[in-house]
Design an enzyme around this catalytic site. Structure first.
Site, PDB file in Angstrom:
ATOM      1  N   PRO A 101       0.829  -1.212   0.000  1.00 40.84           N
ATOM      2  CA  PRO A 101       0.000   0.000   0.000  1.00 40.84           C
ATOM      3  C   PRO A 101       0.865   1.264   0.000  1.00 40.84           C
ATOM      4  O   PRO A 101       1.910   1.301   0.650  1.00 40.84           O
ATOM      5  CB  PRO A 101      -0.782  -0.108   1.314  1.00 40.84           C
ATOM      6  CG  PRO A 101      -0.730  -1.544   1.701  1.00 40.84           C
ATOM      7  CD  PRO A 101       0.543  -2.091   1.137  1.00 40.84           C
ATOM      8  N   VAL A 102       0.412   2.262  -0.744  1.00 43.41           N
ATOM      9  CA  VAL A 102       1.195   3.490  -0.912  1.00 43.41           C
ATOM     10  C   VAL A 102       0.875   4.491   0.206  1.00 43.41           C
ATOM     11  O   VAL A 102      -0.252   4.529   0.699  1.00 43.41           O
ATOM     12  CB  VAL A 102       0.861   4.111  -2.297  1.00 43.41           C
ATOM     13  CG1 VAL A 102       1.594   5.431  -2.506  1.00 43.41           C
ATOM     14  CG2 VAL A 102       1.223   3.136  -3.395  1.00 43.41           C
ATOM     15  N   ALA A 104       1.431   4.633   3.311  1.00 46.24           N
ATOM     16  CA  ALA A 104       0.820   4.024   4.489  1.00 46.24           C
ATOM     17  C   ALA A 104       1.874   3.597   5.498  1.00 46.24           C
ATOM     18  O   ALA A 104       1.593   2.846   6.424  1.00 46.24           O
ATOM     19  CB  ALA A 104      -0.023   2.824   4.062  1.00 46.24           C
ATOM     20  N   GLY A 105       3.125   4.024   5.298  1.00 48.48           N
ATOM     21  CA  GLY A 105       4.180   3.679   6.247  1.00 48.48           C
ATOM     22  C   GLY A 105       4.726   2.275   6.048  1.00 48.48           C
ATOM     23  O   GLY A 105       5.421   1.753   6.911  1.00 48.48           O
ATOM     24  N   LEU A 106       4.427   1.661   4.904  1.00 51.38           N
ATOM     25  CA  LEU A 106       4.923   0.302   4.675  1.00 51.38           C
ATOM     26  C   LEU A 106       6.136   0.273   3.739  1.00 51.38           C
ATOM     27  O   LEU A 106       6.545  -0.782   3.276  1.00 51.38           O
ATOM     28  CB  LEU A 106       3.807  -0.592   4.133  1.00 51.38           C
ATOM     29  CG  LEU A 106       2.713  -0.954   5.152  1.00 51.38           C
ATOM     30  CD1 LEU A 106       1.618  -1.785   4.507  1.00 51.38           C
ATOM     31  CD2 LEU A 106       3.284  -1.737   6.331  1.00 51.38           C
ATOM     32  N   GLY A 107       6.674   1.435   3.468  1.00 52.15           N
ATOM     33  CA  GLY A 107       7.941   1.484   2.735  1.00 52.15           C
ATOM     34  C   GLY A 107       7.814   1.258   1.242  1.00 52.15           C
ATOM     35  O   GLY A 107       8.778   0.832   0.599  1.00 52.15           O
ATOM     36  N   ALA A 110      10.584   3.024  -0.977  1.00 52.77           N
ATOM     37  CA  ALA A 110      11.929   2.439  -0.884  1.00 52.77           C
ATOM     38  C   ALA A 110      11.961   1.062  -1.549  1.00 52.77           C
ATOM     39  O   ALA A 110      12.936   0.691  -2.206  1.00 52.77           O
ATOM     40  CB  ALA A 110      12.359   2.333   0.572  1.00 52.77           C
ATOM     41  N   ALA A 111      10.867   0.305  -1.409  1.00 58.05           N
ATOM     42  CA  ALA A 111      10.846  -1.044  -1.993  1.00 58.05           C
ATOM     43  C   ALA A 111      10.886  -0.975  -3.518  1.00 58.05           C
ATOM     44  O   ALA A 111      11.594  -1.752  -4.174  1.00 58.05           O
ATOM     45  CB  ALA A 111       9.604  -1.803  -1.518  1.00 58.05           C
ATOM     46  N   ASP A 152      14.050   3.047   6.209  1.00 60.24           N
ATOM     47  CA  ASP A 152      13.288   2.277   5.209  1.00 60.24           C
ATOM     48  C   ASP A 152      14.209   1.582   4.208  1.00 60.24           C
ATOM     49  O   ASP A 152      14.113   0.366   3.989  1.00 60.24           O
ATOM     50  CB  ASP A 152      12.352   3.201   4.410  1.00 60.24           C
ATOM     51  CG  ASP A 152      11.073   3.502   5.139  1.00 60.24           C
ATOM     52  OD1 ASP A 152      11.085   3.439   6.382  1.00 60.24           O
ATOM     53  OD2 ASP A 152      10.064   3.806   4.475  1.00 60.24           O
TER      54      ASP A 152
HETATM   55  O1  PMV Z   1       5.599   6.470   7.744  1.00 61.84           O
HETATM   56  P1  PMV Z   1       6.942   5.946   7.425  1.00 61.84           P
HETATM   57  O2  PMV Z   1       7.037   4.484   7.464  1.00 61.84           O
HETATM   58  O3  PMV Z   1       7.564   6.572   6.223  1.00 61.84           O
HETATM   59  O4  PMV Z   1       7.880   6.257   8.663  1.00 61.84           O
HETATM   60  C1  PMV Z   1       8.341   7.494   8.992  1.00 61.84           C
HETATM   61  C2  PMV Z   1       9.198   7.292  10.173  1.00 61.84           C
HETATM   62  C3  PMV Z   1       9.688   8.579  10.765  1.00 61.84           C
HETATM   63  O5  PMV Z   1      10.513   8.200  11.852  1.00 61.84           O
HETATM   64  C4  PMV Z   1       8.545   9.403  11.280  1.00 61.84           C
HETATM   65  C5  PMV Z   1      10.494   9.384   9.766  1.00 61.84           C
HETATM   66  C6  PMV Z   1      11.775   8.714   9.318  1.00 61.84           C
HETATM   67  O6  PMV Z   1      12.306   9.143   8.271  1.00 61.84           O
HETATM   68  O7  PMV Z   1      12.291   7.830  10.020  1.00 61.84           O
END
Ligand code: PMV
Length: 325
Positions: A101-102, A104-107, A110-111, A152
């Site tokens: 998922p885009v 959404a903090g799942l990278g 970067a992947a 990430d």
């Molecule tokens: O939402 P994500 O998975 O891109 O995580 C961001 C994590 C932070 O610590 C808030 C920022 C970072 O670059 O580490």
């Protein structure tokens, strides 16, 4: 016709988000159940040097030349060529797809970068080593969110649990510390997506403003989170993964104090706890995106269903272990 394929997993941050930007440790783990995939195929009929870029998930089909140099896929391809010192590649098509998922903090960003660098450098006859793959993905991350910590690209490149301490300007570390570490007792996570998309740069920028306004309070919060990340690593290495739940709960409270949770995240965290999770927290930059819950394996499916009934738009059940495929 020769073709080269590479994949890269998603990731979640287990502990330490936000505080990691300020030099405290964080722990992230790969999520191998979702992946980005890049395929590079030679195009014998193409004009020499012509690279066709296809990303059907975002309806993109274009010549590399027609893309802005700041377009992330164009930047990955260009950086790979620059790193290898290649100016005239043979004609090819670079196609990328992803189930991650885009935003959404799942990278996912970067992947996609890691998969492309691996497949494209292999196509060019010089597969790049992990360190350089990670470095290119890091440079591209900067386009997504200004000052990424580097966590990430690291966890996704190495596909292992990572303990990460970022070198910060003026800090006592000249280079970031990146350590992969063994997990003695595998554990199960349920990941729940709020469905709310929230750009990392906004949450990171808000935390920076709040830190500037009240540095002492925020330094205390970052310290407390850093201590939790340190304890968590010791537990994982010593076979105490089941005790991580309490640390997740504590870390979530600190993130709430920091102002990066949201009603949707809090609701899913509560639901997970009341349906049997051993602990739960938001994961990533917050405000939206995903939360994670630690679960006994046999309860994971029930927790996942409870999360969906409570509004999660998607759930993933994943097992975290030392080395992942
Ligand atoms: O939402 P994500 O998975 O891109 O995580 C961001 C994590 C932070 O610590 C808030 C920022 C970072 O670059 O580490």
């Amino acid at each position: 016709m020769p073709s080269f394929t590479a994949t890269a997993p998603g990731k979640v941050i287990l502990f330490g988000e936000h505080a990691v930007v300020y030099g405290r440790p964080a722990i992230a783990v790969p999520v191998v159940d979702v992946r980005a995939r890049a395929i590079v195929r030679a195009d014998p009929r193409g004009k020499p040097g012509c690279i066709q870029v296809q990303a059907p998930d975002i309806y993109l089909e274009s010549n590399l030349e027609a893309l802005s140099p700041d377009q992330p896929l164009a930047r990955v391809i260009q950086s790979t060529l620059t790193t290898l010192g290649i100016t005239h590649p043979s004609a090819c098509t670079v196609r990328v797809t992803s189930t991650i998922p885009v935003a959404a903090g799942l990278g996912s960003g970067a992947a996609v970068s890691v998969a492309i660098v691996r497949a494209f450098s292999a196509f060019l006859g010089h597969p790049l080593p992990d360190e350089e793959v990670s470095q290119i993905a890091y440079e591209v991350e900067k386009l997504h969110h200004g000052t990424p910590s580097g966590i990430d690209n690291t966890v996704i490149t190495y596909t292992r649990p990572v303990y990460f301490v970022r070198a910060i300007p003026g800090g006592n570390r000249t280079a970031s510390l990146i350590e992969t570490f063994p997990i003695r007792q595998p554990f199960t996570l349920v990941i729940g997506d709020t469905g709310v998309s929230s750009p990392t740069s906004i949450a990171v920028g808000d935390v920076r403003q709040a830190w500037q306004a009240d540095p002492a309070r925020y330094e205390r919060l970052f310290d407390a989170i850093g201590t939790i990340a340190g304890k968590a690593r010791l537990l994982m290495e010593s076979g105490g993964s089941n005790s991580l739940g309490a640390l997740m709960d504590e870390n979530h409270s600190l993130l709430c104090e920091m102002g990066v949770s949201s009603p949707e995240l809090d609701r899913l965290v509560e639901t997970a706890r009341s349906s049997g999770a051993l602990g739960a927290k938001l994961s990533g930059s917050g405000r939206g995106g995903n939360m994670i819950a630690l679960a006994d394996e046999e309860k994971a499916e029930a927790i996942s269903q409870a999360l969906r009934s409570s509004g999660a738009t998607r759930t993933i059940v994943t097992t975290i272990k030392s080395s992942m495929p």
